[in-house]
Scaffold this active site. Sequence first.
Site, PDB file in Angstrom:
ATOM      1  N   LYS A  52       0.649  -0.466  -0.304  1.00  0.00           N
ATOM      2  CA  LYS A  52       0.286  -0.214   0.461  1.00  0.00           C
ATOM      3  C   LYS A  52       1.056   1.403   0.268  1.00  0.00           C
ATOM      4  CE  LYS A  52      -3.978  -2.546   1.610  1.00  0.00           C
ATOM      5  NZ  LYS A  52      -4.952  -2.824   3.079  1.00  0.00           N
ATOM      6  N   GLN A  96      -5.119  -1.411   9.862  1.00  0.00           N
ATOM      7  CA  GLN A  96      -5.014  -2.671   9.000  1.00  0.00           C
ATOM      8  C   GLN A  96      -5.699  -4.072   9.926  1.00  0.00           C
ATOM      9  OE1 GLN A  96      -3.910  -3.775   5.960  1.00  0.00           O
ATOM     10  NE2 GLN A  96      -3.899  -5.381   5.597  1.00  0.00           N
ATOM     11  N   ASP A 119     -10.745   3.144   3.263  1.00  0.00           N
ATOM     12  CA  ASP A 119     -11.708   0.989   3.180  1.00  0.00           C
ATOM     13  C   ASP A 119     -13.078   0.494   3.014  1.00  0.00           C
ATOM     14  OD1 ASP A 119      -9.126  -1.060   3.528  1.00  0.00           O
ATOM     15  OD2 ASP A 119      -9.223  -0.094   5.828  1.00  0.00           O
TER      16      ASP A 119
HETATM   17  N1  GUN Z   1      -6.507  -6.927   6.023  1.00  0.00           N
HETATM   18  C1  GUN Z   1      -7.675  -7.821   4.243  1.00  0.00           C
HETATM   19  N2  GUN Z   1      -7.759  -6.731   3.566  1.00  0.00           N
HETATM   20  C2  GUN Z   1      -7.667  -5.733   3.419  1.00  0.00           C
HETATM   21  C3  GUN Z   1      -8.451  -4.668   3.229  1.00  0.00           C
HETATM   22  O1  GUN Z   1      -8.665  -4.493   2.174  1.00  0.00           O
HETATM   23  N3  GUN Z   1      -8.274  -3.406   4.515  1.00  0.00           N
HETATM   24  C4  GUN Z   1      -7.373  -3.588   5.941  1.00  0.00           C
HETATM   25  N4  GUN Z   1      -7.707  -2.206   6.754  1.00  0.00           N
HETATM   26  N5  GUN Z   1      -7.013  -4.413   6.032  1.00  0.00           N
HETATM   27  C5  GUN Z   1      -7.533  -5.777   5.622  1.00  0.00           C
END
Ligand code: GUN
Length: 283
Positions: A52, A96, A119
Amino acid sequence: MAYIIDGKQISQDIKNELREKVTQFKENGKNIALAVVQIGNDPASSVYVNNKKKACEFVGIRSVAYELPEETQQDELLKLIDDLNADHSIHGILVQLPLPKHMNENAIINRISPLKDVDGFHPQNVGALCIGQPGFVSCTPAGIIQLLKRSDIEIAGKECVIIGRSNIVGKPMSLLLLAENATVTIAHSKTENLMEVCKRADILIAAVGRPKMFTKEYVKEGAVVIDVGIHRLESGKLCGDVDYDDVLSICSAITPVPGGVGPMTIAMLMNNCVESLKLQHME
Ligand code: GUN
């Protein structure tokens, strides 16, 4: 022979388009920043978080990392979110998941300002999606819609079967497909006659988290198969929820693993960061 949907290329196209937009924003004095919060050091989460950050760098978004220890208390994380919500230089907040067991995931998600929830997990954004109002959309399902559209796959009027009912993928996926005028079924672990239900699908979306579960017996001739799963086999090779080699001969198009849905999630996160500027200036 099935058409292989190249998620890596489509994700790169989207990131290139976003980079141009971000450059224009910068020329107008608008700089986008994303706060990326990770609690503990789960190796898989670290890989996602790093990807990211790299995507942010490519697109021209400033990423601000908060790496907090596993023992961090929920109150401390809530306080950090409050501070980030109030900070006008931060446009997006990403915490996350999964969080350590001593934290309540819903309490954390609900505390993020819906206007910074890139998200798309906050109940306000999920509700907005449900009734067709503007808001952030969960990145993986939004990415799947882009994969279909950019591969010229018709959605309107088609039978779409999603297997998996998670808040992150299955449920928002159903709402997005409905908004595209598809006929939508969500199947799950309790669905009776799963094979028959799947066989109805013009577009089959597998998001159950079981390696190679979907063989050609689940797939209608000429269907489009979207594989959301990602698993590492003992051999070290990656695979999805779909038995790719088996299904290849029967479907009309398929996403590979890796290189299908996965890269799209991050491209759509970058898209949501760019959208955050717009949403925050709508009020
Ligand atoms: N953990 C696994 N996929 C995601 C996601 O798309 N966003 C976040 N914040 N955590 C995750």
